[in-house]
Write a protein that holds these residues in place. Structure first.
Motif, PDB file in Angstrom:
ATOM      1  N   PRO A  27       0.814  -1.222   0.000  1.00 30.10           N
ATOM      2  CA  PRO A  27       0.000   0.000   0.000  1.00 30.10           C
ATOM      3  C   PRO A  27       0.849   1.274   0.000  1.00 30.10           C
ATOM      4  CG  PRO A  27      -0.872  -1.553   1.591  1.00 30.10           C
ATOM      5  CD  PRO A  27       0.429  -2.116   1.103  1.00 30.10           C
ATOM      6  N   VAL A  28       1.953   1.269   0.760  1.00 31.00           N
ATOM      7  CA  VAL A  28       2.815   2.444   0.816  1.00 31.00           C
ATOM      8  C   VAL A  28       3.467   2.689  -0.544  1.00 31.00           C
ATOM      9  CG1 VAL A  28       4.920   3.405   1.835  1.00 31.00           C
ATOM     10  CG2 VAL A  28       3.207   2.316   3.285  1.00 31.00           C
ATOM     11  N   LEU A  29       4.007   1.630  -1.145  1.00 28.98           N
ATOM     12  CA  LEU A  29       4.613   1.781  -2.460  1.00 28.98           C
ATOM     13  C   LEU A  29       3.571   2.200  -3.495  1.00 28.98           C
ATOM     14  CD1 LEU A  29       7.058  -1.257  -2.513  1.00 28.98           C
ATOM     15  CD2 LEU A  29       7.637   1.161  -2.262  1.00 28.98           C
ATOM     16  N   GLY A  30       2.361   1.684  -3.368  1.00 27.16           N
ATOM     17  CA  GLY A  30       1.291   2.081  -4.269  1.00 27.16           C
ATOM     18  C   GLY A  30       0.958   3.560  -4.144  1.00 27.16           C
ATOM     19  N   LEU A  31       0.926   4.065  -2.915  1.00 23.35           N
ATOM     20  CA  LEU A  31       0.660   5.488  -2.711  1.00 23.35           C
ATOM     21  C   LEU A  31       1.780   6.350  -3.282  1.00 23.35           C
ATOM     22  CD1 LEU A  31      -0.801   5.408   0.898  1.00 23.35           C
ATOM     23  CD2 LEU A  31      -2.031   5.830  -1.238  1.00 23.35           C
ATOM     24  N   ILE A  32       3.021   5.892  -3.126  1.00 23.84           N
ATOM     25  CA  ILE A  32       4.147   6.621  -3.707  1.00 23.84           C
ATOM     26  C   ILE A  32       4.015   6.643  -5.221  1.00 23.84           C
ATOM     27  CG2 ILE A  32       6.650   6.563  -4.080  1.00 23.84           C
ATOM     28  CD1 ILE A  32       6.848   5.465  -1.182  1.00 23.84           C
ATOM     29  N   PHE A  33       3.636   5.505  -5.809  1.00 22.89           N
ATOM     30  CA  PHE A  33       3.448   5.458  -7.258  1.00 22.89           C
ATOM     31  C   PHE A  33       2.328   6.393  -7.701  1.00 22.89           C
ATOM     32  CE2 PHE A  33       1.095   3.847 -10.913  1.00 22.89           C
ATOM     33  CZ  PHE A  33       2.068   3.981 -11.883  1.00 22.89           C
ATOM     34  N   PRO A  60      -9.637   7.425 -18.289  1.00 21.41           N
ATOM     35  CA  PRO A  60      -9.016   6.124 -18.007  1.00 21.41           C
ATOM     36  C   PRO A  60      -8.174   6.126 -16.737  1.00 21.41           C
ATOM     37  CG  PRO A  60      -8.826   6.622 -20.336  1.00 21.41           C
ATOM     38  CD  PRO A  60      -9.399   7.840 -19.673  1.00 21.41           C
ATOM     39  N   ILE A  61      -7.454   7.204 -16.460  1.00 19.08           N
ATOM     40  CA  ILE A  61      -6.642   7.239 -15.237  1.00 19.08           C
ATOM     41  C   ILE A  61      -7.532   7.263 -13.999  1.00 19.08           C
ATOM     42  CG2 ILE A  61      -6.354   9.746 -15.142  1.00 19.08           C
ATOM     43  CD1 ILE A  61      -3.643   7.238 -14.269  1.00 19.08           C
ATOM     44  N   GLU A  62      -8.696   7.935 -14.082  1.00 18.38           N
ATOM     45  CA  GLU A  62      -9.621   7.941 -12.946  1.00 18.38           C
ATOM     46  C   GLU A  62     -10.157   6.535 -12.679  1.00 18.38           C
ATOM     47  OE1 GLU A  62     -11.519  12.429 -13.171  1.00 18.38           O
ATOM     48  OE2 GLU A  62     -12.328  10.883 -14.491  1.00 18.38           O
ATOM     49  N   VAL A  63     -10.442   5.802 -13.736  1.00 17.29           N
ATOM     50  CA  VAL A  63     -10.917   4.421 -13.591  1.00 17.29           C
ATOM     51  C   VAL A  63      -9.840   3.566 -12.941  1.00 17.29           C
ATOM     52  CG1 VAL A  63     -11.641   2.354 -14.846  1.00 17.29           C
ATOM     53  CG2 VAL A  63     -12.534   4.585 -15.507  1.00 17.29           C
ATOM     54  N   GLU A  64      -8.610   3.670 -13.450  1.00 15.01           N
ATOM     55  CA  GLU A  64      -7.504   2.878 -12.902  1.00 15.01           C
ATOM     56  C   GLU A  64      -7.253   3.221 -11.440  1.00 15.01           C
ATOM     57  OE1 GLU A  64      -5.787   0.315 -14.161  1.00 15.01           O
ATOM     58  OE2 GLU A  64      -7.153   0.411 -15.857  1.00 15.01           O
ATOM     59  N   MET A  65      -7.312   4.507 -11.096  1.00 12.48           N
ATOM     60  CA  MET A  65      -7.062   4.902  -9.711  1.00 12.48           C
ATOM     61  C   MET A  65      -8.155   4.365  -8.787  1.00 12.48           C
ATOM     62  SD  MET A  65      -5.515   8.727 -10.163  1.00 12.48           S
ATOM     63  CE  MET A  65      -5.154   8.984  -8.435  1.00 12.48           C
ATOM     64  N   ARG A  66      -9.404   4.370  -9.248  1.00 11.51           N
ATOM     65  CA  ARG A  66     -10.490   3.827  -8.423  1.00 11.51           C
ATOM     66  C   ARG A  66     -10.320   2.328  -8.205  1.00 11.51           C
ATOM     67  NH1 ARG A  66     -15.330   7.023 -11.492  1.00 11.51           N
ATOM     68  NH2 ARG A  66     -14.761   9.100 -10.741  1.00 11.51           N
ATOM     69  N   ILE A  67      -9.937   1.603  -9.251  1.00 13.13           N
ATOM     70  CA  ILE A  67      -9.705   0.158  -9.125  1.00 13.13           C
ATOM     71  C   ILE A  67      -8.567  -0.098  -8.152  1.00 13.13           C
ATOM     72  CG2 ILE A  67      -8.895  -1.901 -10.357  1.00 13.13           C
ATOM     73  CD1 ILE A  67     -10.415  -0.789 -12.823  1.00 13.13           C
ATOM     74  N   TYR A  68      -7.476   0.660  -8.296  1.00 12.94           N
ATOM     75  CA  TYR A  68      -6.320   0.475  -7.415  1.00 12.94           C
ATOM     76  C   TYR A  68      -6.692   0.778  -5.963  1.00 12.94           C
ATOM     77  CZ  TYR A  68      -1.796   0.915  -5.268  1.00 12.94           C
ATOM     78  OH  TYR A  68      -0.740   0.757  -4.430  1.00 12.94           O
ATOM     79  N   GLU A  69      -7.402   1.884  -5.730  1.00 14.79           N
ATOM     80  CA  GLU A  69      -7.803   2.239  -4.371  1.00 14.79           C
ATOM     81  C   GLU A  69      -8.678   1.152  -3.758  1.00 14.79           C
ATOM     82  OE1 GLU A  69      -9.660   6.004  -4.945  1.00 14.79           O
ATOM     83  OE2 GLU A  69      -7.767   7.098  -4.871  1.00 14.79           O
ATOM     84  N   THR A  70      -9.581   0.577  -4.546  1.00 10.55           N
ATOM     85  CA  THR A  70     -10.437  -0.501  -4.061  1.00 10.55           C
ATOM     86  C   THR A  70      -9.602  -1.707  -3.668  1.00 10.55           C
ATOM     87  OG1 THR A  70     -12.245   0.252  -5.476  1.00 10.55           O
ATOM     88  CG2 THR A  70     -12.379  -2.007  -4.650  1.00 10.55           C
ATOM     89  N   ASP A  71      -8.629  -2.072  -4.509  1.00  9.70           N
ATOM     90  CA  ASP A  71      -7.759  -3.210  -4.204  1.00  9.70           C
ATOM     91  C   ASP A  71      -6.937  -2.972  -2.940  1.00  9.70           C
ATOM     92  OD1 ASP A  71      -8.735  -4.478  -6.438  1.00  9.70           O
ATOM     93  OD2 ASP A  71      -6.985  -4.048  -7.686  1.00  9.70           O
ATOM     94  N   VAL A  72      -6.397  -1.770  -2.782  1.00 16.21           N
ATOM     95  CA  VAL A  72      -5.606  -1.446  -1.596  1.00 16.21           C
ATOM     96  C   VAL A  72      -6.473  -1.506  -0.358  1.00 16.21           C
ATOM     97  CG1 VAL A  72      -4.361   0.406  -0.418  1.00 16.21           C
ATOM     98  CG2 VAL A  72      -3.859  -0.102  -2.802  1.00 16.21           C
ATOM     99  N   ASN A  73      -7.678  -0.947  -0.435  1.00 17.49           N
ATOM    100  CA  ASN A  73      -8.576  -0.974   0.720  1.00 17.49           C
ATOM    101  C   ASN A  73      -8.932  -2.401   1.116  1.00 17.49           C
ATOM    102  OD1 ASN A  73      -8.659   1.790   1.067  1.00 17.49           O
ATOM    103  ND2 ASN A  73     -10.444   2.049  -0.247  1.00 17.49           N
ATOM    104  N   LYS A  74      -9.203  -3.265   0.130  1.00 21.65           N
ATOM    105  CA  LYS A  74      -9.511  -4.663   0.427  1.00 21.65           C
ATOM    106  C   LYS A  74      -8.335  -5.344   1.098  1.00 21.65           C
ATOM    107  CE  LYS A  74     -12.836  -5.506  -3.287  1.00 21.65           C
ATOM    108  NZ  LYS A  74     -13.046  -6.204  -4.562  1.00 21.65           N
TER     109      LYS A  74
END
Length: 99
Positions: A32-38, A71-85
């Motif tokens: 999650p930390v590396l994902g936030l940095i990315f 497309p970037i908004e879609v990808e960010m929402r998917i990523y945030e959902t995965d991180v939260n899970k």
């Protein structure tokens, strides 16, 4: 110019605070930390190119023609959902097993 040693010290201090404030081990919260940095890096890169992108974007009276997410908004929402899970699953584990 950024002082690399100071930045490194601040990053380690932040990681230590995160580890101390949770019951997670470093290998459990690193993704999650590396994902936030990315995400921060991607956002910074986008902001540098935003004017060029918006210049070529079709609009009507200064408004976007479509309300569809980019497309970037879609990808960010998917990523945030995965991180939260992943964070919820990790927090619910009592045995401390890796993700």
């Amino acid at each position: 110019m950024i002082n690399i040693r100071k930045l490194e010290a601040e990053l380690w201090e932040s990681a230590d605070l995160l580890r101390a404030g949770s019951k997670l081990t470093s290998n459990q919260y690193c993704m999650p930390v590396l994902g936030l940095i990315f995400l921060r890096y991607a956002y910074s890169r986008f902001k540098m190119a935003e004017a060029e992108i918006l210049k070529n974007r079709p609009s009507r009276g200064g408004r976007r023609i479509t309300k569809d997410p980019t497309p970037i908004e879609v990808e960010m929402r998917i990523y945030e959902t995965d991180v939260n899970k992943a964070l919820i699953e990790t927090a619910d584990r009592e045995d401390g097993a890796e993700i």
